[in-house]
Design a protein around this motif. Structure first.
Motif, PDB file in Angstrom:
ATOM      1  N   GLU A   1     -24.633   6.386 -27.353  1.00 23.04           N
ATOM      2  CA  GLU A   1     -23.676   6.572 -28.444  1.00 23.04           C
ATOM      3  C   GLU A   1     -23.110   5.233 -28.899  1.00 23.04           C
ATOM      4  OE1 GLU A   1     -23.663  10.290 -25.994  1.00 23.04           O
ATOM      5  OE2 GLU A   1     -23.437   8.166 -25.542  1.00 23.04           O
ATOM      6  N   THR A   2     -22.903   5.137 -30.206  1.00 21.95           N
ATOM      7  CA  THR A   2     -22.266   3.949 -30.772  1.00 21.95           C
ATOM      8  C   THR A   2     -20.868   4.350 -31.262  1.00 21.95           C
ATOM      9  OG1 THR A   2     -23.331   4.349 -32.927  1.00 21.95           O
ATOM     10  CG2 THR A   2     -24.501   2.927 -31.347  1.00 21.95           C
ATOM     11  N   ARG A   3     -20.185   3.460 -32.000  1.00 17.74           N
ATOM     12  CA  ARG A   3     -18.786   3.720 -32.344  1.00 17.74           C
ATOM     13  C   ARG A   3     -18.490   3.450 -33.821  1.00 17.74           C
ATOM     14  NH1 ARG A   3     -19.767   5.194 -28.065  1.00 17.74           N
ATOM     15  NH2 ARG A   3     -18.677   4.919 -26.072  1.00 17.74           N
ATOM     16  N   PHE A   4     -17.511   4.193 -34.342  1.00 18.80           N
ATOM     17  CA  PHE A   4     -16.940   3.925 -35.655  1.00 18.80           C
ATOM     18  C   PHE A   4     -15.470   4.304 -35.602  1.00 18.80           C
ATOM     19  CE2 PHE A   4     -18.213   8.338 -35.806  1.00 18.80           C
ATOM     20  CZ  PHE A   4     -17.307   8.985 -36.630  1.00 18.80           C
ATOM     21  N   VAL A   5     -14.736   4.081 -36.683  1.00 20.33           N
ATOM     22  CA  VAL A   5     -13.284   4.291 -36.702  1.00 20.33           C
ATOM     23  C   VAL A   5     -12.903   5.160 -37.896  1.00 20.33           C
ATOM     24  CG1 VAL A   5     -11.109   3.089 -37.254  1.00 20.33           C
ATOM     25  CG2 VAL A   5     -12.589   2.228 -35.416  1.00 20.33           C
ATOM     26  N   VAL A   6     -11.969   6.048 -37.670  1.00 19.55           N
ATOM     27  CA  VAL A   6     -11.325   6.780 -38.760  1.00 19.55           C
ATOM     28  C   VAL A   6      -9.851   6.373 -38.765  1.00 19.55           C
ATOM     29  CG1 VAL A   6     -10.669   9.027 -39.686  1.00 19.55           C
ATOM     30  CG2 VAL A   6     -12.947   8.703 -38.686  1.00 19.55           C
ATOM     31  N   LEU A   7      -9.367   5.963 -39.919  1.00 21.48           N
ATOM     32  CA  LEU A   7      -7.989   5.496 -40.077  1.00 21.48           C
ATOM     33  C   LEU A   7      -7.220   6.528 -40.896  1.00 21.48           C
ATOM     34  CD1 LEU A   7      -6.390   2.810 -39.387  1.00 21.48           C
ATOM     35  CD2 LEU A   7      -6.753   2.193 -41.778  1.00 21.48           C
ATOM     36  N   CYS A   8      -6.168   7.084 -40.299  1.00 20.86           N
ATOM     37  CA  CYS A   8      -5.300   8.046 -40.976  1.00 20.86           C
ATOM     38  C   CYS A   8      -3.844   7.606 -40.800  1.00 20.86           C
ATOM     39  CB  CYS A   8      -5.474   9.443 -40.386  1.00 20.86           C
ATOM     40  SG  CYS A   8      -7.075  10.202 -40.702  1.00 20.86           S
ATOM     41  N   ASP A   9      -3.124   7.513 -41.907  1.00 21.91           N
ATOM     42  CA  ASP A   9      -1.716   7.096 -41.868  1.00 21.91           C
ATOM     43  C   ASP A   9      -1.537   5.787 -41.109  1.00 21.91           C
ATOM     44  OD1 ASP A   9      -0.935   9.423 -43.267  1.00 21.91           O
ATOM     45  OD2 ASP A   9      -0.922  10.568 -41.396  1.00 21.91           O
ATOM     46  N   GLY A  10      -2.523   4.897 -41.243  1.00 25.39           N
ATOM     47  CA  GLY A  10      -2.431   3.592 -40.617  1.00 25.39           C
ATOM     48  C   GLY A  10      -2.775   3.572 -39.144  1.00 25.39           C
ATOM     49  N   CYS A  11      -3.132   4.729 -38.564  1.00 25.09           N
ATOM     50  CA  CYS A  11      -3.484   4.808 -37.143  1.00 25.09           C
ATOM     51  C   CYS A  11      -4.997   4.959 -36.997  1.00 25.09           C
ATOM     52  CB  CYS A  11      -2.783   5.991 -36.488  1.00 25.09           C
ATOM     53  SG  CYS A  11      -0.987   5.834 -36.462  1.00 25.09           S
ATOM     54  N   ALA A  12      -5.582   4.121 -36.144  1.00 29.75           N
ATOM     55  CA  ALA A  12      -7.033   4.108 -35.980  1.00 29.75           C
ATOM     56  C   ALA A  12      -7.459   4.966 -34.798  1.00 29.75           C
ATOM     57  CB  ALA A  12      -7.527   2.679 -35.783  1.00 29.75           C
ATOM     58  N   GLU A  13      -8.483   5.773 -34.998  1.00 32.47           N
ATOM     59  CA  GLU A  13      -9.108   6.528 -33.918  1.00 32.47           C
ATOM     60  C   GLU A  13     -10.558   6.081 -33.796  1.00 32.47           C
ATOM     61  OE1 GLU A  13     -10.181  11.110 -32.507  1.00 32.47           O
ATOM     62  OE2 GLU A  13      -9.167  10.762 -34.413  1.00 32.47           O
ATOM     63  N   ILE A  14     -10.929   5.584 -32.613  1.00 32.93           N
ATOM     64  CA  ILE A  14     -12.302   5.167 -32.358  1.00 32.93           C
ATOM     65  C   ILE A  14     -13.105   6.392 -31.963  1.00 32.93           C
ATOM     66  CG2 ILE A  14     -13.798   3.763 -30.892  1.00 32.93           C
ATOM     67  CD1 ILE A  14     -11.433   1.783 -30.627  1.00 32.93           C
ATOM     68  N   LYS A  15     -14.206   6.633 -32.670  1.00 35.73           N
ATOM     69  CA  LYS A  15     -15.015   7.829 -32.444  1.00 35.73           C
ATOM     70  C   LYS A  15     -16.426   7.452 -32.014  1.00 35.73           C
ATOM     71  CE  LYS A  15     -12.670  10.963 -35.680  1.00 35.73           C
ATOM     72  NZ  LYS A  15     -12.523  12.119 -34.768  1.00 35.73           N
ATOM     73  N   ALA A  16     -17.032   8.318 -31.212  1.00 36.28           N
ATOM     74  CA  ALA A  16     -18.414   8.117 -30.765  1.00 36.28           C
ATOM     75  C   ALA A  16     -19.384   8.678 -31.802  1.00 36.28           C
ATOM     76  CB  ALA A  16     -18.637   8.790 -29.425  1.00 36.28           C
ATOM     77  N   LEU A  17     -20.526   8.011 -31.956  1.00 35.79           N
ATOM     78  CA  LEU A  17     -21.564   8.449 -32.896  1.00 35.79           C
ATOM     79  C   LEU A  17     -22.856   8.694 -32.125  1.00 35.79           C
ATOM     80  CD1 LEU A  17     -22.175   8.730 -36.030  1.00 35.79           C
ATOM     81  CD2 LEU A  17     -23.300   6.511 -35.793  1.00 35.79           C
ATOM     82  N   SER A  18     -23.321   9.941 -32.176  1.00 32.18           N
ATOM     83  CA  SER A  18     -24.617  10.290 -31.596  1.00 32.18           C
ATOM     84  C   SER A  18     -25.638  10.411 -32.717  1.00 32.18           C
ATOM     85  CB  SER A  18     -24.532  11.621 -30.829  1.00 32.18           C
ATOM     86  OG  SER A  18     -23.638  11.508 -29.738  1.00 32.18           O
ATOM     87  N   TYR A  19     -26.821   9.870 -32.513  1.00 30.45           N
ATOM     88  CA  TYR A  19     -27.866   9.897 -33.535  1.00 30.45           C
ATOM     89  C   TYR A  19     -29.217   9.896 -32.816  1.00 30.45           C
ATOM     90  CZ  TYR A  19     -28.856   5.019 -32.512  1.00 30.45           C
ATOM     91  OH  TYR A  19     -29.228   3.871 -31.868  1.00 30.45           O
ATOM     92  N   ASP A  20     -30.301   9.921 -33.571  1.00 31.51           N
ATOM     93  CA  ASP A  20     -31.639   9.970 -32.988  1.00 31.51           C
ATOM     94  C   ASP A  20     -32.076   8.562 -32.583  1.00 31.51           C
ATOM     95  OD1 ASP A  20     -34.241  10.443 -32.245  1.00 31.51           O
ATOM     96  OD2 ASP A  20     -34.753  11.627 -34.024  1.00 31.51           O
ATOM     97  N   ALA A  21     -31.613   8.121 -31.420  1.00 33.60           N
ATOM     98  CA  ALA A  21     -31.948   6.781 -30.942  1.00 33.60           C
ATOM     99  C   ALA A  21     -33.435   6.640 -30.632  1.00 33.60           C
ATOM    100  CB  ALA A  21     -31.123   6.452 -29.697  1.00 33.60           C
ATOM    101  N   GLU A  22     -34.065   7.736 -30.221  1.00 30.06           N
ATOM    102  CA  GLU A  22     -35.501   7.679 -29.943  1.00 30.06           C
ATOM    103  C   GLU A  22     -36.290   7.334 -31.203  1.00 30.06           C
ATOM    104  OE1 GLU A  22     -33.501  10.083 -28.966  1.00 30.06           O
ATOM    105  OE2 GLU A  22     -33.607  10.069 -26.761  1.00 30.06           O
ATOM    106  N   ALA A  23     -35.898   7.932 -32.337  1.00 27.43           N
ATOM    107  CA  ALA A  23     -36.592   7.637 -33.596  1.00 27.43           C
ATOM    108  C   ALA A  23     -36.357   6.195 -34.023  1.00 27.43           C
ATOM    109  CB  ALA A  23     -36.127   8.599 -34.689  1.00 27.43           C
ATOM    110  N   ALA A  24     -35.137   5.693 -33.820  1.00 25.35           N
ATOM    111  CA  ALA A  24     -34.841   4.303 -34.165  1.00 25.35           C
ATOM    112  C   ALA A  24     -35.650   3.354 -33.287  1.00 25.35           C
ATOM    113  CB  ALA A  24     -33.345   4.037 -34.003  1.00 25.35           C
ATOM    114  N   GLN A  25     -35.775   3.678 -31.994  1.00 26.46           N
ATOM    115  CA  GLN A  25     -36.574   2.844 -31.106  1.00 26.46           C
ATOM    116  C   GLN A  25     -38.047   2.874 -31.512  1.00 26.46           C
ATOM    117  OE1 GLN A  25     -37.956   4.067 -27.154  1.00 26.46           O
ATOM    118  NE2 GLN A  25     -36.780   2.339 -26.308  1.00 26.46           N
TER     119      GLN A  25
END
Length: 272
Positions: free
Chosen positions: A209-233
């Motif tokens: 899993e990799t990471r991205f951020v959602v910012l709401c009302d100035g507060c950041a939440e770090i979220k995990a991102l699942s994707y098809d890593a096998e296809a990327a490899q």
């Protein structure tokens, strides 16, 4: 430096870094924006759309089609200038430096003149207002686009970068950065420094899993991102990109820790 102000962005803002030519991860994070009802124009990338993985042209096209706002990373700057290296700031002769020769050559061969022209026009800093909070988005640092800033970096590093940023764009409450590849939040005086991570490469923590951020009302939440890593490899291996970053997509461990501070080189400690 080129500064773009987006004005007031009401509602959630999704921020992500380092697509790194990983089309599979890019398509999923853009789908996340839709699923989270993030408005068009509220999706912001901290740069390095193009890097380690196999599909640079397709990844650029996907980001542009989504109308994402993009801050210029060192890779965009180097490709726009038709430079022969990534400008990552790796020390000559280190493993990261040697590995970069392979993936940058692939990107340099795949990215066309029109995409380089788009890269040349990208801003160095993006600012916006979210309620009472003023946010600035950069790549690595203001003093150096390729500066590696980690959760364990000395406070003086953050102070220097925030001072340079505010000299350019005025006071800010939140700084969103990228480049270093590991997501974290750190309070520095009256400002919050958030690294949005990288969606195209795992965090040297043994997870795909990799990471991205959602910012709401100035507060950041770090979220995990699942994707098809096998296809990327598989796409990397089909393109001959087998210097180690292809294996990292599945193992979750970087092929080199040259850029990491000693405190983060053990995988169990890499997450800030």
């Amino acid at each position: 430096m080129r500064h773009q102000d987006l004005g007031e962005l009401a509602g959630p803002v999704l921020l992500f870094g380092g697509p790194y030519s990983n089309l599979q991860a890019t398509e999923v994070v853009l789908a996340q924006a839709e699923a989270l009802d993030v408005p068009t124009g509220h999706v912001i990338c901290t740069g390095d759309v193009v890097a380690y993985c196999a599909q640079p042209a397709e990844t650029v096209a996907a980001v542009r089609a989504a109308q994402a706002v993009v801050v210029a990373g060192n890779c965009e700057k180097q490709l726009a200038a038709n430079a022969l290296d990534c400008g990552c700031g790796f020390e000559a002769g280190t493993t990261c430096d040697l590995l970069s020769a392979g993936w940058y050559a692939h990107a340099n061969a795949e990215v066309d003149a029109e995409a380089r022209c788009w890269m040349a026009g990208l801003p160095d800093v993006v600012t916006f207002q979210q309620g009472r909070v003023r946010v600035a988005v950069i790549h690595g640092g203001v003093t150096d686009v390729a500066r590696f800033v980690f959760s364990v970096s000395p406070e003086a590093v953050f102070v220097e970068e925030i001072a340079a940023l505010e000299a350019l764009v005025g006071p800010v409450d939140v700084v969103i950065a990228g480049h270093s590849g590991i997501a974290f939040q750190r309070q520095v005086g009256g400002a919050t420094w958030v690294n949005a991570g990288a969606i195209g490469m795992p965090e040297h923590d043994g997870r795909q899993e990799t990471r991205f951020v959602v910012l709401c009302d100035g507060c950041a939440e770090i979220k995990a991102l699942s994707y098809d890593a096998e296809a990327a490899q598989a796409a990397m291996q089909a393109s001959g990109l087998t210097q180690g970053y292809d294996r990292a997509l599945l193992s979750g461990y970087w092929p080199s820790v040259d850029v990491l501070p000693q405190a983060l080189r053990l995988p169990s400690l890499a997450k800030g």
